[in-house]
Design a protein around this motif. Sequence first.
Motif, PDB file in Angstrom:
ATOM      1  N   HIS A   1       0.124 -35.975  52.951  1.00 47.58           N
ATOM      2  CA  HIS A   1      -0.186 -34.633  52.589  1.00 47.58           C
ATOM      3  C   HIS A   1      -1.366 -33.879  53.806  1.00 47.58           C
ATOM      4  CE1 HIS A   1       1.360 -36.070  48.752  1.00 47.58           C
ATOM      5  NE2 HIS A   1       1.702 -34.778  48.918  1.00 47.58           N
ATOM      6  N   ARG A   2      -2.392 -34.569  54.115  1.00 49.78           N
ATOM      7  CA  ARG A   2      -3.294 -34.455  55.070  1.00 49.78           C
ATOM      8  C   ARG A   2      -2.847 -34.419  56.412  1.00 49.78           C
ATOM      9  NH1 ARG A   2      -9.217 -36.583  52.577  1.00 49.78           N
ATOM     10  NH2 ARG A   2      -9.185 -35.557  50.610  1.00 49.78           N
ATOM     11  N   ALA A   3      -2.088 -35.642  56.675  1.00 50.21           N
ATOM     12  CA  ALA A   3      -1.627 -35.658  58.020  1.00 50.21           C
ATOM     13  C   ALA A   3      -0.310 -35.142  58.180  1.00 50.21           C
ATOM     14  CB  ALA A   3      -1.344 -37.178  58.004  1.00 50.21           C
ATOM     15  N   GLN A   4       0.234 -34.333  57.430  1.00 55.90           N
ATOM     16  CA  GLN A   4       1.427 -33.639  57.446  1.00 55.90           C
ATOM     17  C   GLN A   4       1.717 -32.645  58.575  1.00 55.90           C
ATOM     18  OE1 GLN A   4       2.233 -30.044  57.378  1.00 55.90           O
ATOM     19  NE2 GLN A   4       4.295 -30.480  57.799  1.00 55.90           N
TER      20      GLN A   4
ATOM     21  N   GLU B   1      -8.076 -40.569  56.115  1.00 51.24           N
ATOM     22  CA  GLU B   1      -6.858 -40.302  55.575  1.00 51.24           C
ATOM     23  C   GLU B   1      -6.350 -38.891  56.100  1.00 51.24           C
ATOM     24  OE1 GLU B   1      -7.768 -39.722  51.308  1.00 51.24           O
ATOM     25  OE2 GLU B   1      -8.078 -41.900  51.063  1.00 51.24           O
ATOM     26  N   SER B   2      -6.944 -38.353  57.023  1.00 49.63           N
ATOM     27  CA  SER B   2      -6.476 -37.245  57.471  1.00 49.63           C
ATOM     28  C   SER B   2      -5.712 -37.259  58.581  1.00 49.63           C
ATOM     29  CB  SER B   2      -7.334 -36.005  57.718  1.00 49.63           C
ATOM     30  OG  SER B   2      -8.522 -36.481  58.378  1.00 49.63           O
TER      31      SER B   2
ATOM     32  N   ASN C   1      -3.060 -40.483  54.034  1.00 50.00           N
ATOM     33  CA  ASN C   1      -2.455 -39.453  53.134  1.00 50.00           C
ATOM     34  C   ASN C   1      -1.726 -38.558  53.718  1.00 50.00           C
ATOM     35  OD1 ASN C   1      -2.564 -37.142  51.816  1.00 50.00           O
ATOM     36  ND2 ASN C   1      -4.635 -37.455  50.796  1.00 50.00           N
TER      37      ASN C   1
END
Length: 453
Positions: A60-63, A3-4, A58
């Motif tokens: 948000h985590r990968a932003q 997810e990150s 995700n």
Amino acid sequence: MTESGPDLLVWITLAGPLLLLMAFSSTFVRPLPVSTTALYLLVGAVLGPLGLGYLAFNVHRAQPWLEHLTEVAVIMSLFIGGLKLRLPLRHASWAPALRLAIPVMVLSIAGVALFAHYALGIAPPHALLLGAVLAPTDPVLASAVAVSYARQEDRIRYGLSGEAGINDGMAFPFVILALEWSTHGELGPWVGTWALERLMWAVPAGLAIGFALGVGTGRLAIMLRSRHADSSAPSDLLALALIAMSYAAAELAGAWGFLSVFMAGVGLRRAEMHVVAGPVASEHTVQAIMSDDDVREPATAAGVLVAQTLSFGETVERLLEVVLVVIVGVSLSRYWDPRALLLALALYVVLRPLATMLFLVGTDTTKTERMLMGWFGIRGIGSLYYLCYAMGHGTSPMFAREAAALIISCIAISIVVHGVSATPLLRRFASAEAAGDQTGRAKSSWTKTRSGP
């Protein structure tokens, strides 16, 4: 993929089949009413939690890394898009592009903001941000309706290509306005500073810097190649250097780098036109490397430069497209929001078509052309970049989740509905145009016959 971020082994495992799909898909998809981009979206959905569950994502985590990846994708596409626009800046086909990129975009931002506030209950600053993020049409995913070769003067394709190049930079001031509104809490004197710095200076400066660097670098490269008879000079490195210089120079000057990169592509094409007489499309005669003696002629040197740059840029563009659209497909399981159906209906079916019909009156376009340009306002990687930028520059965590869901859902809807409709609508329009031309020629011939010698 975790997810990150991306799992390298997963991507290596998937790379072969994905690249094979890219290589073969156009052959099989061409006759069908669907775009290759929609096919990539489907692949992402199948690989994600909605399907086989091999990948999860995700935003948000990968932003942090996703913001940079989407930024690179947009920059490359803007430069290549500008390079394809070979018509002189005074040509009538530029007028629809400018009207689509500025007044139509501004009206779309206002319309989406009002709809988001009154229909979805989103606070005014956040509603404005949503409108600004969804405002730019996409230069990466619009290949089906974009200019595909240098001599193409199709008003629809030219208008949409020019719009996508300009409004990806023109949307940035409004993203900043929404973010600063959220920070200040209310409108005030700071709006004047925003208008002075972000609009009155940053927009024209970005356009001028990019165009000057494109023309100057292009003329210098053509002169050196022809003078030294160098057929092996690496055009890909020249393209990357010009992109980097135009983007960095604009940002350092407080101007918009996206606009600068787009105009650098336009400027490089102007440099080619300076030495290539007539409407000859250089790229379809010089794809192969020529001998050193051939490039002593400046027109040939210019053609080689542009052809190799286009080939390199389009390859990079396609690779980034498939990665990012697969990510959107994977993300749908986490970020799908049914309210996006209403938002997409308002933007794609009501706001943009009406604004296009209104603001293109008086241009050299027919009613049918205006209707088609109003429909083909695909949203994609540009909106994904602005979403990531907003998430990393002050958007509240509570709204970030809501914005991500609405924007990713709208991107997916656009890829599907515009991708499915592009080929049949354009073919039908082309057939109608051809039939009209034949009818006109037949009437002209009949009139001449009746009137006698």
